[in-house]
Scaffold this active site. Structure first.
Site, PDB file in Angstrom:
ATOM      1  N   TYR A   1       0.828  -1.218   0.000  1.00 47.39           N
ATOM      2  CA  TYR A   1       0.000   0.000   0.000  1.00 47.39           C
ATOM      3  C   TYR A   1       0.866   1.274   0.000  1.00 47.39           C
ATOM      4  CZ  TYR A   1      -3.172   3.464   2.185  1.00 47.39           C
ATOM      5  OH  TYR A   1      -3.889   4.590   2.514  1.00 47.39           O
TER       6      TYR A   1
ATOM      7  N   ASN B   1       1.638  -9.992   0.784  1.00 47.46           N
ATOM      8  CA  ASN B   1       0.459  -9.147   1.015  1.00 47.46           C
ATOM      9  C   ASN B   1       0.275  -8.166  -0.135  1.00 47.46           C
ATOM     10  OD1 ASN B   1      -1.782  -8.470   2.585  1.00 47.46           O
ATOM     11  ND2 ASN B   1      -0.733  -6.680   3.436  1.00 47.46           N
TER      12      ASN B   1
ATOM     13  N   LYS C   1       2.213  -6.188   9.658  1.00 50.70           N
ATOM     14  CA  LYS C   1       1.696  -4.989  10.333  1.00 50.70           C
ATOM     15  C   LYS C   1       0.414  -5.182  11.141  1.00 50.70           C
ATOM     16  CE  LYS C   1      -0.918  -3.441   6.299  1.00 50.70           C
ATOM     17  NZ  LYS C   1      -1.370  -2.349   5.463  1.00 50.70           N
TER      18      LYS C   1
ATOM     19  N   SER D   1       6.539   3.179  13.255  1.00 51.16           N
ATOM     20  CA  SER D   1       5.132   3.442  13.546  1.00 51.16           C
ATOM     21  C   SER D   1       5.007   4.250  14.830  1.00 51.16           C
ATOM     22  CB  SER D   1       4.419   2.102  13.725  1.00 51.16           C
ATOM     23  OG  SER D   1       3.143   2.296  14.288  1.00 51.16           O
ATOM     24  N   ALA D   2       3.967   5.065  14.878  1.00 46.86           N
ATOM     25  CA  ALA D   2       3.672   5.813  16.102  1.00 46.86           C
ATOM     26  C   ALA D   2       3.365   4.877  17.263  1.00 46.86           C
ATOM     27  CB  ALA D   2       2.480   6.730  15.863  1.00 46.86           C
TER      28      ALA D   2
ATOM     29  N   TYR E   1       3.755  -6.387  17.707  1.00 48.49           N
ATOM     30  CA  TYR E   1       4.073  -5.629  16.496  1.00 48.49           C
ATOM     31  C   TYR E   1       4.887  -4.383  16.829  1.00 48.49           C
ATOM     32  CZ  TYR E   1       3.314  -2.233  12.765  1.00 48.49           C
ATOM     33  OH  TYR E   1       3.500  -1.263  11.813  1.00 48.49           O
TER      34      TYR E   1
ATOM     35  N   LYS F   1       8.917  -3.241  15.856  1.00 53.02           N
ATOM     36  CA  LYS F   1       9.317  -1.973  15.209  1.00 53.02           C
ATOM     37  C   LYS F   1      10.354  -1.252  16.065  1.00 53.02           C
ATOM     38  CE  LYS F   1       7.010  -2.001  11.416  1.00 53.02           C
ATOM     39  NZ  LYS F   1       7.678  -1.990  10.119  1.00 53.02           N
TER      40      LYS F   1
ATOM     41  N   PHE G   1       1.881   7.878  11.531  1.00 54.58           N
ATOM     42  CA  PHE G   1       0.645   7.832  12.304  1.00 54.58           C
ATOM     43  C   PHE G   1      -0.359   6.975  11.517  1.00 54.58           C
ATOM     44  CE2 PHE G   1       1.262   9.983  16.327  1.00 54.58           C
ATOM     45  CZ  PHE G   1       2.617  10.229  16.198  1.00 54.58           C
TER      46      PHE G   1
ATOM     47  N   ARG H   1     -11.932  -2.008  21.783  1.00 49.43           N
ATOM     48  CA  ARG H   1     -11.017  -3.053  21.304  1.00 49.43           C
ATOM     49  C   ARG H   1      -9.817  -3.090  22.253  1.00 49.43           C
ATOM     50  NH1 ARG H   1      -8.831  -2.374  15.194  1.00 49.43           N
ATOM     51  NH2 ARG H   1      -7.874  -0.534  16.139  1.00 49.43           N
TER      52      ARG H   1
HETATM   53  P1  NAD Z   1       1.589  -3.713   3.046  1.00 48.14           P
HETATM   54  O1  NAD Z   1       1.349  -5.038   3.660  1.00 48.14           O
HETATM   55  O2  NAD Z   1       0.628  -3.205   2.040  1.00 48.14           O
HETATM   56  O3  NAD Z   1       3.055  -3.670   2.383  1.00 48.14           O
HETATM   57  C1  NAD Z   1       4.114  -4.471   2.835  1.00 48.14           C
HETATM   58  C2  NAD Z   1       4.749  -5.142   1.612  1.00 48.14           C
HETATM   59  O4  NAD Z   1       5.835  -5.942   2.062  1.00 48.14           O
HETATM   60  C3  NAD Z   1       3.783  -6.054   0.879  1.00 48.14           C
HETATM   61  O5  NAD Z   1       3.867  -5.799  -0.508  1.00 48.14           O
HETATM   62  C4  NAD Z   1       4.275  -7.472   1.223  1.00 48.14           C
HETATM   63  O6  NAD Z   1       4.014  -8.396   0.179  1.00 48.14           O
HETATM   64  C5  NAD Z   1       5.745  -7.217   1.458  1.00 48.14           C
HETATM   65  N1  NAD Z   1       6.381  -8.168   2.379  1.00 48.14           N
HETATM   66  C6  NAD Z   1       5.902  -8.622   3.570  1.00 48.14           C
HETATM   67  N2  NAD Z   1       6.767  -9.473   4.134  1.00 48.14           N
HETATM   68  C7  NAD Z   1       7.827  -9.563   3.276  1.00 48.14           C
HETATM   69  C8  NAD Z   1       9.037 -10.297   3.295  1.00 48.14           C
HETATM   70  N3  NAD Z   1       9.336 -11.135   4.303  1.00 48.14           N
HETATM   71  N4  NAD Z   1       9.897 -10.150   2.264  1.00 48.14           N
HETATM   72  C9  NAD Z   1       9.605  -9.326   1.222  1.00 48.14           C
HETATM   73  N5  NAD Z   1       8.459  -8.620   1.148  1.00 48.14           N
HETATM   74  C10 NAD Z   1       7.580  -8.739   2.161  1.00 48.14           C
HETATM   75  O7  NAD Z   1       1.769  -2.675   4.251  1.00 48.14           O
HETATM   76  P2  NAD Z   1       1.868  -1.084   4.227  1.00 48.14           P
HETATM   77  O8  NAD Z   1       0.652  -0.548   4.879  1.00 48.14           O
HETATM   78  O9  NAD Z   1       2.255  -0.613   2.887  1.00 48.14           O
HETATM   79  O10 NAD Z   1       3.044  -0.921   5.274  1.00 48.14           O
HETATM   80  C11 NAD Z   1       4.406  -0.802   4.866  1.00 48.14           C
HETATM   81  C12 NAD Z   1       5.288  -0.722   6.093  1.00 48.14           C
HETATM   82  O11 NAD Z   1       4.852   0.380   6.894  1.00 48.14           O
HETATM   83  C13 NAD Z   1       5.232  -1.950   7.001  1.00 48.14           C
HETATM   84  O12 NAD Z   1       6.537  -2.218   7.478  1.00 48.14           O
HETATM   85  C14 NAD Z   1       4.330  -1.521   8.135  1.00 48.14           C
HETATM   86  O13 NAD Z   1       4.621  -2.173   9.341  1.00 48.14           O
HETATM   87  C15 NAD Z   1       4.643  -0.028   8.238  1.00 48.14           C
HETATM   88  N6  NAD Z   1       3.546   0.754   8.836  1.00 48.14           N
HETATM   89  C16 NAD Z   1       2.299   0.691   8.281  1.00 48.14           C
HETATM   90  C17 NAD Z   1       1.252   1.388   8.861  1.00 48.14           C
HETATM   91  C18 NAD Z   1      -0.143   1.311   8.299  1.00 48.14           C
HETATM   92  O14 NAD Z   1      -1.087   1.614   9.038  1.00 48.14           O
HETATM   93  N7  NAD Z   1      -0.331   0.933   7.039  1.00 48.14           N
HETATM   94  C19 NAD Z   1       1.475   2.190  10.003  1.00 48.14           C
HETATM   95  C20 NAD Z   1       2.778   2.265  10.521  1.00 48.14           C
HETATM   96  C21 NAD Z   1       3.807   1.527   9.910  1.00 48.14           C
HETATM   97  N1  UFG Z   2     -11.982   1.525  14.899  1.00 45.72           N
HETATM   98  C1  UFG Z   2     -13.328   1.251  15.016  1.00 45.72           C
HETATM   99  N2  UFG Z   2     -13.850   0.247  14.249  1.00 45.72           N
HETATM  100  C2  UFG Z   2     -13.088  -0.487  13.368  1.00 45.72           C
HETATM  101  C3  UFG Z   2     -11.713  -0.194  13.266  1.00 45.72           C
HETATM  102  C4  UFG Z   2     -11.192   0.818  14.059  1.00 45.72           C
HETATM  103  O1  UFG Z   2     -14.045   1.883  15.783  1.00 45.72           O
HETATM  104  O2  UFG Z   2     -13.614  -1.400  12.716  1.00 45.72           O
HETATM  105  C5  UFG Z   2     -11.414   2.643  15.687  1.00 45.72           C
HETATM  106  C6  UFG Z   2     -10.310   2.237  16.641  1.00 45.72           C
HETATM  107  O3  UFG Z   2     -10.850   1.850  17.896  1.00 45.72           O
HETATM  108  C7  UFG Z   2      -9.465   3.518  16.704  1.00 45.72           C
HETATM  109  C8  UFG Z   2      -9.627   4.118  15.298  1.00 45.72           C
HETATM  110  O4  UFG Z   2     -10.813   3.535  14.764  1.00 45.72           O
HETATM  111  O5  UFG Z   2     -10.034   4.424  17.626  1.00 45.72           O
HETATM  112  C9  UFG Z   2      -8.451   3.814  14.375  1.00 45.72           C
HETATM  113  O6  UFG Z   2      -8.227   2.409  14.362  1.00 45.72           O
HETATM  114  P1  UFG Z   2      -7.268   1.709  13.291  1.00 45.72           P
HETATM  115  O7  UFG Z   2      -7.328   0.239  13.523  1.00 45.72           O
HETATM  116  O8  UFG Z   2      -7.574   2.211  11.920  1.00 45.72           O
HETATM  117  O9  UFG Z   2      -5.833   2.301  13.663  1.00 45.72           O
HETATM  118  P2  UFG Z   2      -4.982   2.172  14.999  1.00 45.72           P
HETATM  119  O10 UFG Z   2      -4.674   3.559  15.432  1.00 45.72           O
HETATM  120  O11 UFG Z   2      -5.604   1.271  15.964  1.00 45.72           O
HETATM  121  O12 UFG Z   2      -3.669   1.447  14.467  1.00 45.72           O
HETATM  122  C10 UFG Z   2      -2.956   1.899  13.314  1.00 45.72           C
HETATM  123  C11 UFG Z   2      -2.238   0.714  12.654  1.00 45.72           C
HETATM  124  C12 UFG Z   2      -1.174   0.187  13.566  1.00 45.72           C
HETATM  125  C13 UFG Z   2      -0.260   1.262  13.974  1.00 45.72           C
HETATM  126  C14 UFG Z   2      -1.035   2.427  14.575  1.00 45.72           C
HETATM  127  C15 UFG Z   2      -0.143   3.597  14.884  1.00 45.72           C
HETATM  128  O13 UFG Z   2      -3.156  -0.314  12.385  1.00 45.72           O
HETATM  129  O14 UFG Z   2      -0.428  -0.762  12.854  1.00 45.72           O
HETATM  130  O15 UFG Z   2      -2.031   2.872  13.659  1.00 45.72           O
HETATM  131  O16 UFG Z   2       0.613   3.911  13.759  1.00 45.72           O
HETATM  132  F1  UFG Z   2       0.615   0.793  14.883  1.00 45.72           F
END
Ligand code: NAD
Ligand code: UFG
Length: 338
Positions: free
Chosen positions: A11, A35, A84, A124-125, A148, A152, A177, A291
């Site tokens: 993503y 993924n 993640k 991540s935050a 998780y 990180k 965030f 949750r």
């Molecule tokens: P995503 O799952 O869409 O992207 C991760 C990509 O890494 C995928 O394309 C997956 O196929 C690939 N991947 C997973 N494991 C692998 C491995 N062992 N070797 C090679 N490729 C691998 O996730 P995203 O939302 O794009 O997140 C990217 C990064 O940002 C992650 O490290 C995630 O932890 C971090 N992050 C995401 C969020 C969020 O809310 N999306 C928040 C904070 C941090």
């Molecule tokens: N929420 C709902 N219903 C849902 C999903 C979420 O009410 O079906 C609420 C949660 O309780 C929270 C808010 O929406 O108050 C945001 O929830 P998310 O699951 O979208 O996001 P989080 O802040 O819980 O977590 C995300 C990522 C984590 C990351 C974190 C901080 O999923 O990986 O942000 O970066 F660690």
């Protein structure tokens, strides 16, 4: 610069490829597609008309990493590849430590063999944990509450120690965030494989009729409307933060953490209203208990990123909701063709 992007088909990675190429960087993707789907790169290529080198492989596979690093000879690596899901990390802790921590170590060793010394890391935050004060600045104590989050933070520590051990090494630790939204073309976006864990993709699936009702996780928080507040950041702004980090890394040494958020926060109810406005659809909701592990409020102090990376978010809430709706409504099954 020549930039190797691990997890580049995901993503955030896919949006970052477009922003990197728009600034003239040469990119190479390394992804195991656990993924993601290769169709992502087909779409990114057609949006950019640019060259994307790509390799299929796992970040724990040092031979494969050697092959890519020797072939592509990157100046810097952006390391998105990782797992993640907070809930899954409690069920499969060793798998999470293996991919997120060992994967980072394996990558660093391969980079050393190829003479590459600059890495931008997806943190991540969530490394902060329960807030001692808000907004979080980068000096806020770190005390993650999930497996998780601990993976990180461990990877951050490894990168900080690695960067300190050599004069010309740079680790940029980007603490995201809550990333939401999609590219303006509506060709790429977030495509969760199972039931979405996160709020925005869940709302989007309710709006297109794939799910009946949004469960609101708790309405008894100490916030204005009782629901959780988050600092949502548009994925295109987040992608641009990586380009800014690449520019910064060209001249910086050592490790540095940056919050990547807007500095604003919105409630679950705000997000539902914004989405209803953008989509013209009603989003049925049902309040359920909190949750486990959720924090009431998460909000960034993003001033360091502005001062040192010359980066700040420019997309607002309406844009986050409208771009999510455009992506979801034009691709109701994500990257899978109907
Ligand atoms: P995503 O799952 O869409 O992207 C991760 C990509 O890494 C995928 O394309 C997956 O196929 C690939 N991947 C997973 N494991 C692998 C491995 N062992 N070797 C090679 N490729 C691998 O996730 P995203 O939302 O794009 O997140 C990217 C990064 O940002 C992650 O490290 C995630 O932890 C971090 N992050 C995401 C969020 C969020 O809310 N999306 C928040 C904070 C941090
Ligand atoms: N929420 C709902 N219903 C849902 C999903 C979420 O009410 O079906 C609420 C949660 O309780 C929270 C808010 O929406 O108050 C945001 O929830 P998310 O699951 O979208 O996001 P989080 O802040 O819980 O977590 C995300 C990522 C984590 C990351 C974190 C901080 O999923 O990986 O942000 O970066 F660690």
């Amino acid at each position: 610069m020549r930039v190797l992007v691990t997890g580049g088909a995901g993503y955030i990675g896919s949006h970052t490829l477009l922003e990197l190429m728009a600034q003239g960087h040469e990119v190479c993707v390394f992804d195991n597609y656990s993924n993601a789907t290769p169709d992502v790169l087909t779409r990114v290529r057609s949006l950019s008309n640019g060259v994307i080198h790509d390799y299929v492989g796992d970040v724990r596979d040092s031979d494969k990493l050697d092959e890519v690093l020797q072939d592509f000879q990157p100046d810097a690596v952006i390391h998105f590849a990782g797992l993640k899901a907070v809930g899954e990390s409690a069920e499969k802790p060793l798998y999470y430590y293996d991919v997120n921590v060992s994967g980072t170590l394996t990558l660093l060793r391969a980079m050393a063999r190829a003479g590459c010394k600059k890495l931008i890391f997806s943190s991540s935050a969530t490394v902060y944990g329960e807030p001692e004060y808000l907004p979080y600045d980068e000096a806020h104590p770190t005390n993650p509450t999930s497996v998780y989050g601990r993976t990180k933070l461990m990877a951050e520590s490894i990168l900080s120690d690695w960067a300190a051990a050599g004069d010309d090494r740079t680790a940029v630790l980007l603490r995201y965030f809550n990333p939401v939204g999609a590219h303006a073309s509506a060709q790429i976006g977030e495509d969760p494989k199972d039931v979405p864990n996160n709020l925005m993709p869940f709302i989007a699936q309710v709006a297109v009729g794939k799910r009946d009702v949004l469960q609101v996780f708790g309405e008894d928080y100490d916030t204005p409307d009782g629901t959780g507040l988050r600092d949502y950041i548009h994925v295109v702004d987040l992608a641009r933060a990586h380009v800014a980090a690449i520019d910064y890394a060209a001249n910086a040494h050592g490790a540095r953490a940056f919050n990547i958020g807007t500095g604003l926060s919105y409630s679950v109810r705000d997000m539902v209203s914004a989405f209803e406005k953008a989509s013209g659809q009603q989003i049925p909701t049902k309040t359920v208990p909190r949750r486990a592990g959720d924090i009431a409020v998460m909000q960034a102090d993003a001033s360091r990123a502005k001062a040192e990376l010359d980066w700040e978010a420019t997309h607002g809430l309406d844009d986050m909701a409208a771009s999510t709706w455009a992506w979801q409504s034009q691709n109701p099954d994500g990257y899978e063709q109907r």
